[in-house]
Design an enzyme around this catalytic site. Structure first.
Site, PDB file in Angstrom:
ATOM      1  N   GLU A 176       0.834  -1.198   0.000  1.00 21.39           N
ATOM      2  CA  GLU A 176       0.000   0.000   0.000  1.00 21.39           C
ATOM      3  C   GLU A 176       0.869   1.248   0.000  1.00 21.39           C
ATOM      4  OE1 GLU A 176      -2.168   3.449   1.730  1.00 21.39           O
ATOM      5  OE2 GLU A 176      -0.389   2.429   2.495  1.00 21.39           O
TER       6      GLU A 176
ATOM      7  N   ASP B 270      -7.299   2.174   7.915  1.00 24.25           N
ATOM      8  CA  ASP B 270      -5.906   2.559   7.723  1.00 24.25           C
ATOM      9  C   ASP B 270      -5.550   3.612   8.771  1.00 24.25           C
ATOM     10  OD1 ASP B 270      -3.409   3.246   6.846  1.00 24.25           O
ATOM     11  OD2 ASP B 270      -3.992   3.642   4.771  1.00 24.25           O
TER      12      ASP B 270
END
Length: 418
Positions: free
Chosen positions: A150, A179
């Site tokens: 990511e 996140d």
């Protein structure tokens, strides 16, 4: 004029799943401790292409396999280096209704990445393990994912989504992304991409008397973006990164104004000491709440449950609007997209009437407009309303207003059928 809320009557018994479990903070922190130990033993990070990342995958996979999940490790290549996604499916649930919950597992190379994003990864892991502990039999098929690379531009989640056939994409009812949920100077931010998912998170925080704000700092910069880009409904939570907390936010949430939400964002000091336990605890429970609300769901036998108010309410001629209330309780999740609203109004000229359903959020849903050419008496009908953006539990109101002179009537009764 407002009629008192009426109690519910059930035409058929309703069988509801238990509420989402309270995730033990100690369990979530134990996962973070393991991720810290993995980073320490592998050069201080868990970055893509580094041994600490693969060790992180192996730790989670071992926990999930032991709990009864079907797991798979998806391999991809980016930047000339092999990356990995971990996918875990819980058996059962409607295979044509997939609710996926995910977080990126990789850190930057500068540090161990315990808040970014060990915190989201641990919260999702403990939610998955809670599904197993409770023996959940979900209405929807539950899938969990941990993404690689990511930090290099959402490479892992992009790879996963790109390999989904169109028929598979259409089966997703939603993707929930987490996140950073334990920032040391935290905020409480909710994605505003999908109204129904957003409403679930807002209702949870409202139950804790915590005000939320729309998430903008990471908008489109985390693993929900590839899902959103192919039309899958997305939502999630965020506790803040390197943006500065304002004085108004500090007054609302506590913490220190003028300082970043996470002063160690993408730095070597993002260790197990870079976590706010209260934020981590609240947000982890919010993850579980959303999975239970949106995925585990409620089983209602045919016939549904009826919530009805039979108290008469007079409708003033060419006067102010009147309302009648029904309190819905004991429902799990949001109202259906096919909520049935039964209305019985005695009136000598129904064309004078405007009728709205008001959801618990205050949102108005127009049921009937006025019409000068509709001279028939009475309204006795059932309307179908897409109320899926509303939480089911709460106070619903029917609002009626007479816009024309010389004709009178009253609201006899009304009901909601779930």
């Amino acid at each position: 004029a407002t009629a008192a809320p009426a109690a519910a009557r059930s035409t058929t018994p309703t069988v509801s799943t238990a509420a989402a479990p309270d995730l033990p903070l100690a369990n979530v922190k134990a996962h973070l401790s393991q991720l810290q130990s993995i980073a320490t033993a592998n050069g201080g990070n868990r970055a893509h292409g580094r041994p600490g990342y693969r060790a992180s995958i192996d730790y989670l996979k071992g926990k999930l396999d032991a709990a009864g999940f079907t797991t798979s490790v998806q391999q991809f290549t980016t930047g000339g280096t092999t990356g990995y996604n971990l996918i875990a499916d819980w058996p059962g649930g409607d295979p044509n209704q997939v609710l996926m919950t995910g977080a990126h597992l990789d850190s930057v190379s500068a540090g161990p990445g315990i808040n970014d994003n060990g915190s989201g990864s641990a919260a999702v892991l403990e939610t998955a393990l809670a599904v197993a502990r409770t023996g959940a039999k979900p209405a929807k098929h539950l899938r969990f994912g941990w993404w690689g690379a990511e930090e290099l531009g959402m490479r892992g989640s992009q790879y996963y989504v790109s390999r989904l056939a169109a028929t598979e994409r259409s089966k997703f009812s939603g993707y929930l992304n987490f996140d950073m949920v334990g920032s040391p100077n935290p905020g409480y931010f909710v994605y505003d991409d999908d109204r129904a998912i957003e409403a679930v998170f807002k209702a949870y925080y409202a139950s804790l008397n915590i005000s939320t704000e729309i998430e903008t700092e990471g908008d489109g910069r985390s693993d929900h973006a590839p899902f959103k880009n192919v039309g899958i409904p997305v939502g999630g939570l965020f506790s803040g990164a390197d943006y500065t907390k304002t004085a108004a936010q500090a007054q609302k949430w506590g913490g220190t104004a003028g300082q970043p939400f996470d002063r160690c964002y993408h730095r070597s000091c993002d260790t197990s000491s870079n976590i706010n336990d209260t934020a981590l605890d609240r947000n982890s429970d919010a993850v579980a709440h959303a999975v239970w609300t949106l995925g585990v769901g409620t089983t209602t036998p045919p016939g549904g449950t009826v919530f009805e108010n039979t108290d008469d309410v007079q409708i003033p001629d060419a006067g102010a609007a009147v309302t009648s209330s029904v309190t819905v309780s004991g429902r799990t999740g949001n109202a259906p997209a096919t909520l049935q609203v039964g209305v019985d109004i005695k009136h000598s000229y129904r064309g004078d009437l405007v009728i709205d359903l008001l959801g618990p959020s205050g949102q108005a849903y127009r049921l009937k407009n006025s019409s000068g050419s509709d001279s028939a008496p009475n309204v006795n009908t059932t309307y179908t309303v897409d109320a899926s953006a509303e939480t089911a539990d709460g106070t619903w109101r029917l609002r009626v207003q007479d816009l024309g002179p010389q004709d009178t009537g009253y609201l006899d009764s009304w009901k909601l059928t779930f």
